[in-house]
Enzyme design. Structure first.
Site, mmCIF file in Angstrom:
data_model
loop_
_atom_site.group_PDB
_atom_site.id
_atom_site.type_symbol
_atom_site.label_atom_id
_atom_site.label_comp_id
_atom_site.label_asym_id
_atom_site.label_seq_id
_atom_site.Cartn_x
_atom_site.Cartn_y
_atom_site.Cartn_z
ATOM 1 C CG ASN A 42 -2.859 1.232 11.745
ATOM 2 O OD1 ASN A 42 -2.585 0.842 10.606
ATOM 3 N ND2 ASN A 42 -2.892 0.420 12.783
ATOM 4 C CB SER B 214 -0.883 0.018 1.244
ATOM 5 O OG SER B 214 -1.580 -1.199 1.340
ATOM 6 C CG HIS C 292 -8.699 -1.567 4.322
ATOM 7 N ND1 HIS C 292 -7.351 -1.899 4.332
ATOM 8 C CD2 HIS C 292 -9.042 -1.526 3.012
ATOM 9 C CE1 HIS C 292 -6.922 -2.048 3.094
ATOM 10 N NE2 HIS C 292 -7.926 -1.824 2.272
ATOM 11 C CG HIS D 278 -2.273 -4.860 -3.010
ATOM 12 N ND1 HIS D 278 -0.990 -5.212 -2.663
ATOM 13 C CD2 HIS D 278 -2.784 -4.248 -1.920
ATOM 14 C CE1 HIS D 278 -0.731 -4.848 -1.417
ATOM 15 N NE2 HIS D 278 -1.809 -4.255 -0.936
ATOM 16 C CG HIS E 246 -2.024 -9.692 1.424
ATOM 17 N ND1 HIS E 246 -2.463 -8.937 0.357
ATOM 18 C CD2 HIS E 246 -1.145 -8.924 2.100
ATOM 19 C CE1 HIS E 246 -1.862 -7.759 0.391
ATOM 20 N NE2 HIS E 246 -1.055 -7.716 1.432
ATOM 21 C CE1 TYR F 175 -6.115 -9.919 2.757
ATOM 22 C CE2 TYR F 175 -4.196 -9.566 4.144
ATOM 23 C CZ TYR F 175 -5.036 -9.148 3.136
ATOM 24 O OH TYR F 175 -4.783 -7.968 2.505
ATOM 25 C CD GLU F 176 -5.528 -11.458 -1.540
ATOM 26 O OE1 GLU F 176 -6.082 -11.427 -2.639
ATOM 27 O OE2 GLU F 176 -4.426 -10.938 -1.323
ATOM 28 C CG MET G 46 -2.358 -8.453 8.162
ATOM 29 S SD MET G 46 -4.067 -8.175 7.633
ATOM 30 C CE MET G 46 -4.691 -7.150 8.988
ATOM 31 C CB SER G 47 2.288 -8.657 3.548
ATOM 32 O OG SER G 47 2.925 -7.431 3.853
ATOM 33 C CB ALA H 183 0.267 -0.690 5.001
HETATM 34 N N1 HPA Z 1 -2.154 -4.581 11.765
HETATM 35 C C1 HPA Z 1 -1.885 -5.429 10.744
HETATM 36 N N2 HPA Z 1 -1.696 -5.031 9.506
HETATM 37 C C2 HPA Z 1 -1.761 -3.716 9.254
HETATM 38 C C3 HPA Z 1 -2.034 -2.785 10.257
HETATM 39 C C4 HPA Z 1 -2.244 -3.240 11.584
HETATM 40 O O1 HPA Z 1 -2.484 -2.472 12.532
HETATM 41 N N3 HPA Z 1 -2.027 -1.557 9.665
HETATM 42 C C5 HPA Z 1 -1.744 -1.760 8.348
HETATM 43 N N4 HPA Z 1 -1.578 -3.056 8.087
#
Ligand code: HPA
Length: 275
Positions: free
Chosen positions: A233, A29, A245, A60, A82, A84-85, A209-210, A112
């Site tokens: 964040n 991202s 998100h 993406h 990813h 999670y997909e 998550m990646s 990200a």
């Molecule tokens: N957690 C997991 N993945 C993320 C986050 C988060 O807070 N922010 C952006 N990707």
């Protein structure tokens, strides 16, 4: 698996007329459109490359662009699929293994992430120094591909110290250099505050998550790896506000120029530094 990698390799060799690719960058991202900074020699959608997974989430695009940076061919992979997909982890890493088998020496990853360290603010770029895999899965589970690397690969320096020094010297011109340890969770749920607290206690500075599957197979194959997180964040429980998100996408967009300026200089430097 080797057959799948070879199919993708043959496709890319045809596309580039067997030109050697030196560096690969996989964009998360905040990096979409990065390839437009360069003259594009070849461009193709992942869906046209055998065995490359098409990402399904916003931001993406799933496009491979081949560009030249400091006289060396560089593959820009815009977007990633990813874990999670729902894809098998071994399939997620086919792009990295394909470029490794094409002779690529360097892998640069961006993502990200949520910030745990109190040193971080949304919008910060953090150079990853190490990771913690909290998923229980690993892309090297299964028959070892001996052509790539050993059964029990050393992971004591996944992220190249030499490249970290380059990142430090470049970032000094733009922003404070920050480093951190990235904890990989599967997603797609954001973490609970208790999970973030756990990650913090075991030494993590970032959650995401990646990135880790790609870094593992690249290291296995002897590539130099660098990874950068854009802190979009503060992680759950570090700040009281619920995670969204859209906020991640918004901060990523706002930080785009900073991240892309840094990345352009970084790629030039590593392509110059590496023979
Ligand atoms: N957690 C997991 N993945 C993320 C986050 C988060 O807070 N922010 C952006 N990707």
């Amino acid at each position: 698996m080797l057959d799948q990698i070879n199919e993708a390799k043959n496709f890319i060799n045809k596309l580039t007329s067997n030109k050697e690719i030196h560096t690969v960058i996989i964009l998360g991202s905040g990096m979409s459109g990065f390839e437009k900074n360069y003259e594009i020699m070849h461009q193709v959608s992942y869906s046209d490359i055998p065995n490359f997974l098409q990402p399904s989430i916003e931001g993406h695009s799933g496009t491979l662009s081949i560009v030249e940076i400091e006289g060396k061919y560089t593959a820009i992979l815009s977007g990633r699929a990813h874990y999670y997909e729902g894809y098998p982890i071994q399939e997620l890493v086919i792009p990295v293994r394909t470029f490794s088998s094409l002779g690529a020496k360097n892998l640069i990853l961006t993502n990200a992430a949520g910030g745990i360290s109190l040193d971080y603010n949304p919008g910060d770029i953090v150079s990853i120094t190490d990771h913690i895999n909290l998923t229980g899965d690993n892309p090297l589970i299964g028959k070892n591909l001996d052509d790539f690397g050993p059964r029990f690969p050393d992971m004591s320096e996944v992220y190249s110290k030499q490249f970290l020094q380059i990142a430090e010297s470049i970032s000094k011109n733009h922003f404070e250099f920050k480093t951190g340890i990235y904890a990989w969770f599967t997603g797609p749920t954001y973490e609970t505050p208790a999970e973030v607290n756990f990650a913090k206690r075991i030494g993590a500075d970032l959650v995401g998550m990646s990135t880790v599957p790609e870094a593992i197979v690249a290291k296995h194959a002897g590539m130099n790896v660098s990874a950068f997180s854009l802190v979009t964040n503060l992680a759950a429980g570090i700040s009281d506000s619920p995670l969204d998100h859209n906020e991640v996408i918004e901060i990523a967009e706002l930080s785009k120029v900073k991240l892309q300026t840094f990345m352009k200089e970084f790629l030039s430097q590593i392509n110059i530094s590496n023979n």
